[in-house]
Scaffold this motif. Sequence first.
Motif, mmCIF file in Angstrom:
data_model
loop_
_atom_site.group_PDB
_atom_site.id
_atom_site.type_symbol
_atom_site.label_atom_id
_atom_site.label_comp_id
_atom_site.label_asym_id
_atom_site.label_seq_id
_atom_site.Cartn_x
_atom_site.Cartn_y
_atom_site.Cartn_z
ATOM 1 N N TYR A 14 0.826 -1.205 0.000
ATOM 2 C CA TYR A 14 0.000 0.000 0.000
ATOM 3 C C TYR A 14 0.865 1.262 0.000
ATOM 4 O O TYR A 14 0.584 2.229 -0.723
ATOM 5 C CB TYR A 14 -0.925 -0.015 1.220
ATOM 6 C CG TYR A 14 -1.758 1.226 1.378
ATOM 7 C CD1 TYR A 14 -2.875 1.456 0.581
ATOM 8 C CD2 TYR A 14 -1.426 2.191 2.330
ATOM 9 C CE1 TYR A 14 -3.641 2.591 0.721
ATOM 10 C CE2 TYR A 14 -2.189 3.345 2.471
ATOM 11 C CZ TYR A 14 -3.297 3.531 1.671
ATOM 12 O OH TYR A 14 -4.048 4.674 1.805
ATOM 13 N N ALA A 15 1.951 1.256 0.797
ATOM 14 C CA ALA A 15 2.858 2.417 0.842
ATOM 15 C C ALA A 15 3.505 2.639 -0.525
ATOM 16 O O ALA A 15 3.662 3.783 -0.975
ATOM 17 C CB ALA A 15 3.916 2.207 1.920
ATOM 18 N N SER A 16 3.886 1.533 -1.193
ATOM 19 C CA SER A 16 4.485 1.668 -2.526
ATOM 20 C C SER A 16 3.475 2.255 -3.505
ATOM 21 O O SER A 16 3.813 3.099 -4.347
ATOM 22 C CB SER A 16 4.971 0.303 -3.016
ATOM 23 O OG SER A 16 5.993 -0.205 -2.175
ATOM 24 N N GLU A 40 1.393 6.796 -6.664
ATOM 25 C CA GLU A 40 0.300 7.742 -6.852
ATOM 26 C C GLU A 40 0.783 9.183 -6.789
ATOM 27 O O GLU A 40 0.266 10.062 -7.484
ATOM 28 C CB GLU A 40 -0.774 7.489 -5.793
ATOM 29 C CG GLU A 40 -2.000 8.357 -5.954
ATOM 30 C CD GLU A 40 -3.018 8.127 -4.853
ATOM 31 O OE1 GLU A 40 -4.049 8.803 -4.842
ATOM 32 O OE2 GLU A 40 -2.772 7.246 -3.992
ATOM 33 N N MET A 41 1.786 9.441 -5.954
ATOM 34 C CA MET A 41 2.354 10.784 -5.830
ATOM 35 C C MET A 41 3.298 11.122 -6.978
ATOM 36 O O MET A 41 3.792 12.237 -7.045
ATOM 37 C CB MET A 41 3.074 10.910 -4.495
ATOM 38 C CG MET A 41 2.187 10.749 -3.276
ATOM 39 S SD MET A 41 0.884 11.988 -3.191
ATOM 40 C CE MET A 41 1.853 13.470 -2.941
ATOM 41 N N GLY A 42 3.549 10.149 -7.874
ATOM 42 C CA GLY A 42 4.363 10.428 -9.058
ATOM 43 C C GLY A 42 5.731 9.798 -9.069
ATOM 44 O O GLY A 42 6.494 10.004 -10.024
ATOM 45 N N ASP A 43 6.083 9.039 -8.030
ATOM 46 C CA ASP A 43 7.405 8.404 -7.981
ATOM 47 C C ASP A 43 7.332 7.052 -8.691
ATOM 48 O O ASP A 43 7.051 6.015 -8.097
ATOM 49 C CB ASP A 43 7.826 8.227 -6.517
ATOM 50 C CG ASP A 43 9.246 7.665 -6.406
ATOM 51 O OD1 ASP A 43 9.917 7.550 -7.443
ATOM 52 O OD2 ASP A 43 9.663 7.331 -5.275
ATOM 53 N N LEU A 44 7.636 7.070 -9.994
ATOM 54 C CA LEU A 44 7.563 5.841 -10.784
ATOM 55 C C LEU A 44 8.800 4.968 -10.632
ATOM 56 O O LEU A 44 8.860 3.881 -11.207
ATOM 57 C CB LEU A 44 7.363 6.188 -12.263
ATOM 58 C CG LEU A 44 6.036 6.885 -12.599
ATOM 59 C CD1 LEU A 44 5.970 7.220 -14.081
ATOM 60 C CD2 LEU A 44 4.849 6.029 -12.198
ATOM 61 N N ARG A 64 4.608 21.050 -10.779
ATOM 62 C CA ARG A 64 4.077 20.705 -9.453
ATOM 63 C C ARG A 64 2.664 21.238 -9.239
ATOM 64 O O ARG A 64 1.987 20.839 -8.325
ATOM 65 C CB ARG A 64 4.988 21.248 -8.346
ATOM 66 C CG ARG A 64 6.312 20.523 -8.244
ATOM 67 C CD ARG A 64 6.972 20.839 -6.923
ATOM 68 N NE ARG A 64 7.305 22.243 -6.781
ATOM 69 C CZ ARG A 64 8.495 22.766 -7.094
ATOM 70 N NH1 ARG A 64 9.445 22.003 -7.593
ATOM 71 N NH2 ARG A 64 8.725 24.054 -6.928
ATOM 72 N N LYS A 65 2.215 22.181 -10.063
ATOM 73 C CA LYS A 65 0.903 22.820 -9.848
ATOM 74 C C LYS A 65 -0.204 21.983 -10.350
ATOM 75 O O LYS A 65 -0.578 21.362 -10.977
ATOM 76 C CB LYS A 65 0.861 24.193 -10.502
ATOM 77 C CG LYS A 65 1.771 25.180 -9.792
ATOM 78 C CD LYS A 65 1.666 26.538 -10.402
ATOM 79 C CE LYS A 65 2.617 27.527 -9.744
ATOM 80 N NZ LYS A 65 2.247 27.846 -8.404
#
Length: 599
Positions: A334-336, A341-345, A598-599
């Motif tokens: 879930y953390a991954s 989801e935040m953009g860290d591919l 980032r916007k």
Amino acid sequence: MLKRIFIKRSSVQHRMLLAFLALVVVPLSIFSYFSLTISSNTIEKQAGEAKLKSLGLISQKLGIMASDLTAISNIYFSNEELRSLLQSPAGDQAYQERLQRQFLTKLIVSYRYAYTWLDYYTSIFGFNNVELHTFYNGPKIGIDTFRGDSWFQEAVKENGGIVWITNPSPSLTPTINDDYYVSAIRLLKDFESNTTVGMLMINVGESFIYKQYGDAASEGEQILIFDRGGTVVSATDKHRLAESMTQAPYYKQFTGDEGRFNVTIDRKPMLVTYHKVSSTDWTIVSYTPLNTLLANVTRSKWITLIGLAGLMLLSVILSYVIASRLSVPIRRLYASMKRVEMGDLSERTKVHSNDEIGELAGKFNQMVERIEELHDQVIVEQDLKRKSELQNLQSQINTHFLYNTLASIRSLLLTETREKVDQVIVSLVKLLRKTLSDESEYITIGEELDNLQNYVNIQMARQYDKLQVHFEIEEHIGSYRTLKLLLQPLVENAIFHGIEPKEGPGEIVIQAWEEAGEIRLRITDNGVGIAMSEEIGSGSLTERVLASAGGVGLRNVQTRMRTHFGEKFGLQVLHADERGTSIALNWPVFMRVEELKRK
């Protein structure tokens, strides 16, 4: 509600806890509730039945008392000596006193001790002024004292029958050793002539009536007796003596020979049971506090609540212990997912197990890797597409604008001074150098306004005095960035579709300011507006203008702004009619391209 909790709180511990509560605690709580409710109702019913039996026994005792008092009154009613005494001449005082002494000795006292368990007082009033009382030798009261009372008229109406009256007259109180009493009253008659010769009153004090039921009242319970008129005859609470029960809000519930119901008195729930004494038409009432009656049920409720609380605590502990091994890999996965989801591919989960969770983690890593590849591919393709669009726009300027400007310069060489021609050429050179040579998509607002100023200088030279352009710009926004060639198509659209078709001079006002973290820009002209065909159909003004033939340049600007800044930004047509055209733009404040992402 449960569905919402299951969706938002998806950890294994929460699911197991809720499942345990749903399968064990909730049914047990419902069972306990109904069990305690049934127990409470059963105890209340049994207590009510027991109280009714107790009141029935009291009713029997009071019925025996009334029967014995009736028997005593019958003895007086049929006594020859008493009739002779009551029929003696009113003026023969000595004769009457002798007969009174004999009657008191032989009858009143002897009859009283014949019923030793009864405690009563006899009063006899003759219409010939004879007056006899048990254990009272005071001044005469006189039957004329009572003639105006309603109970006296009721006794006359009964014509020898017994009526039961509560506290008929305060004048009789000295003859009875009690402040409150009831009287069995009947008229005395001569059998031969059927004339009324006097009145018999057998009085019973409240204290004697209380002895018949006082021992039956348990702790906290109150018992009272009221007559057919609602007046309290006797009560364990002496303050209620002579009180009128008709004022009680539950008085109408005393229907039938016996019954029970619940009421709230002084904020306390009470079980009220009642039983009627048929011989006297009295009603015996018992008040039992439900808190006292259901004390054991209340204790059971607290024990049940404590047990349920302990069971819930145990369920939390067990669910945590059992689910901990399952929840740890799920939480990691879930953390991954949240990081992706935040953009860290670049995130890859480190869950390694041989069960379904491990297989799911492997598929997740493969999916993220593929998404990252596609993301990089899309970025490259979008970058190429934007550069192609920019080059296409630059080439469009090169074909249209350059041809028209050179033609204008040729015309100026014949009519204007060298300085003005030189000024136009310098503006053209600056504009071409900025728009055609620089491949960057983003420039500062100040640079874009400089390019626009060069473009305006050229157009004003072409239009002579037909065109006026005014700039109202907040100075501090010049360091922020925007898209290159964003404003020129809008001003060009205003000149060619608004000012040129107009008769007489035209004016364009360009305003720009910062508001709520956004750059707001407005271009307004007083031209002829934008012509729109009826075939365009319905929709907002902006949609109809963009769909018109004159909205080609505007569509290009809208598409570029939505692509770079997002769907919430772009242009909006405020009006496009005979007043002219006004177009508003907005985009986020940023100084570096990284801020924009980032916007």
